[in-house]
Design an enzyme around this catalytic site. Structure first.
Site, short mmCIF file in Angstrom:
data_model
loop_
_atom_site.label_atom_id
_atom_site.label_comp_id
_atom_site.label_asym_id
_atom_site.label_seq_id
_atom_site.Cartn_x
_atom_site.Cartn_y
_atom_site.Cartn_z
CG ASP A 32 -19.00 -0.17 -34.54
OD1 ASP A 32 -19.48 -0.15 -35.76
OD2 ASP A 32 -19.50 0.63 -33.71
CG LEU A 60 -14.42 -2.28 -26.59
CD1 LEU A 60 -15.42 -2.99 -25.72
CD2 LEU A 60 -15.03 -0.98 -26.81
CG HIS A 115 -1.96 -1.04 1.09
ND1 HIS A 115 -2.93 -1.26 2.03
CD2 HIS A 115 -2.57 -1.58 0.04
CE1 HIS A 115 -4.03 -2.06 1.80
NE2 HIS A 115 -3.73 -2.23 0.46
CD GLU A 138 -1.43 3.91 3.76
OE1 GLU A 138 -2.60 4.20 4.06
OE2 GLU A 138 -1.10 3.27 2.92
CB CYS A 158 -5.78 -1.02 5.67
SG CYS A 158 -4.21 -1.62 5.29
CB CYS A 180 -1.49 0.86 6.24
SG CYS A 180 -0.82 0.11 4.52
CB ALA A 229 -18.17 10.21 -30.08
CD1 TRP A 285 -11.44 8.19 -37.97
CD2 TRP A 285 -12.54 7.29 -36.02
NE1 TRP A 285 -10.69 7.02 -37.78
CE2 TRP A 285 -11.40 6.47 -36.64
CE3 TRP A 285 -13.05 6.80 -34.98
CZ2 TRP A 285 -10.80 5.19 -35.96
CZ3 TRP A 285 -12.77 6.02 -34.28
CH2 TRP A 285 -11.56 4.91 -34.77
CB THR A 344 -21.89 -1.55 -29.95
OG1 THR A 344 -22.74 -0.33 -29.57
CG2 THR A 344 -20.52 -0.93 -30.36
#
Length: 280
Positions: free
Chosen positions: A162, A166, A14, A16, A39, A49, A118, A132, A158
């Protein structure tokens, strides 16, 4: 500043532990600033921590955000104070914003949802054939945000239209590509995960950050369920027209009059504009 640290890939060590290791003996008498309450639970991957901080000989600890995880939830601060180190909890807005996905998962048992779309000037999603909708700068910005996500989701339409990758296509960040999820009542293709409905987001655990990049039907499904925490709307200047998929309810004028959404950022990205909204 004598030491800095942040949680490493995989969750340990972590922040810390890393900061105290960097500071070494110089930590004695210093002030430790942490975004999240240290934590209080042991792990086979490392000590609590709160115990490390309590034993470091610090003069003060400043905590930016309370940890709602029931394994800590105030116990970390109490343990440090019991060791004689003063602790100040300030609930800083920027700290909370940096932990938004973690806080949403603790509170609601699901990832924080960012809806990315978009849109043309007439709020249509489909660009002219072979083009685009947005420019290169806006697309690069999208990929930078993808790198922050644990998961990314589209709908069946989609996927079939397409066949999207991703992934993150920025130099040096390809390994940060998120898990691919499909909103479907059926099976998902190889390399994908299936989400039956927006109400089933709990199955994405331990993911804390989800980006929804589907079409109009997927966007409306998440919006209707009240499960969108943030919207990132990349607005292109051109008008598309026709009878393709559209989301007129996400026009800038309608959202400006909305009681549900607050515009928190608006910036030019090349010839396009990004508007970021958060739920009030």
């Amino acid at each position: 500043m004598i030491g800095r640290g942040w949680t490493q890939a995989g969750g340990r060590p972590h922040a810390e532990a890393a900061a105290l290791a960097a500071a070494g003996e110089a930590a004695k008498g210093a002030t430790l600033y942490v975004t999240l309450e240290p934590c209080a639970h042991q792990s086979e991957r490392g000590p609590a921590c709160a115990d490390l901080v309590a034993a470091a000989g610090l003069s003060r600890v400043v905590v930016g955000c309370h940890d709602p995880d029931p394994r800590t939830a105030g116990a970390g601060i109490a343990r440090i104070r019991a060791a004689g180190t003063p602790v100040e909890l300030i609930e800083h807005p920027t700290c909370r914003a940096s932990l938004s996905g973690f806080l949403v998962r603790c509170a609601h048992g699901r990832p924080e949802v960012t809806l990315k779309l978009a849109l043309s000037a007439d709020c249509r999603l489909a660009p002219p054939q072979g083009q685009w909708l947005t420019g290169q700068v806006a697309r690069a910005h999208t990929h930078a945000w993808r790198a922050k996500m644990d998961a990314i989701l589209v709908g069946r339409g989609t996927l079939e239209a397409d066949n999207p990758r991703l992934d993150v296509r920025l130099p040096g960040l390809a390994e940060r590509s998120p898990q691919r999820w499909l909103l479907t009542s059926g099976a998902a293709p190889e390399g994908w995960h299936a989400l039956p409905s927006p109400l089933d987001l709990g199955v994405m655990a331990p993911a804390q950050y989800l980006m929804v990049e589907g079409g109009a039907q997927t966007a409306r499904a998440f919006l209707a369920a009240g499960l969108v925490d943030r919207m990132m709307l990349y607005r292109a200047p051109q008008t598309v027209g026709g009878d393709g998929a559209a989301l007129p309810e996400l026009s800038a004028d309608i959202l400006a009059a909305s009681d549900s959404w607050q515009l928190i950022d608006s910036r030019p990205l090349g010839n396009d504009r990004l508007d970021v909204y958060e739920r009030r």
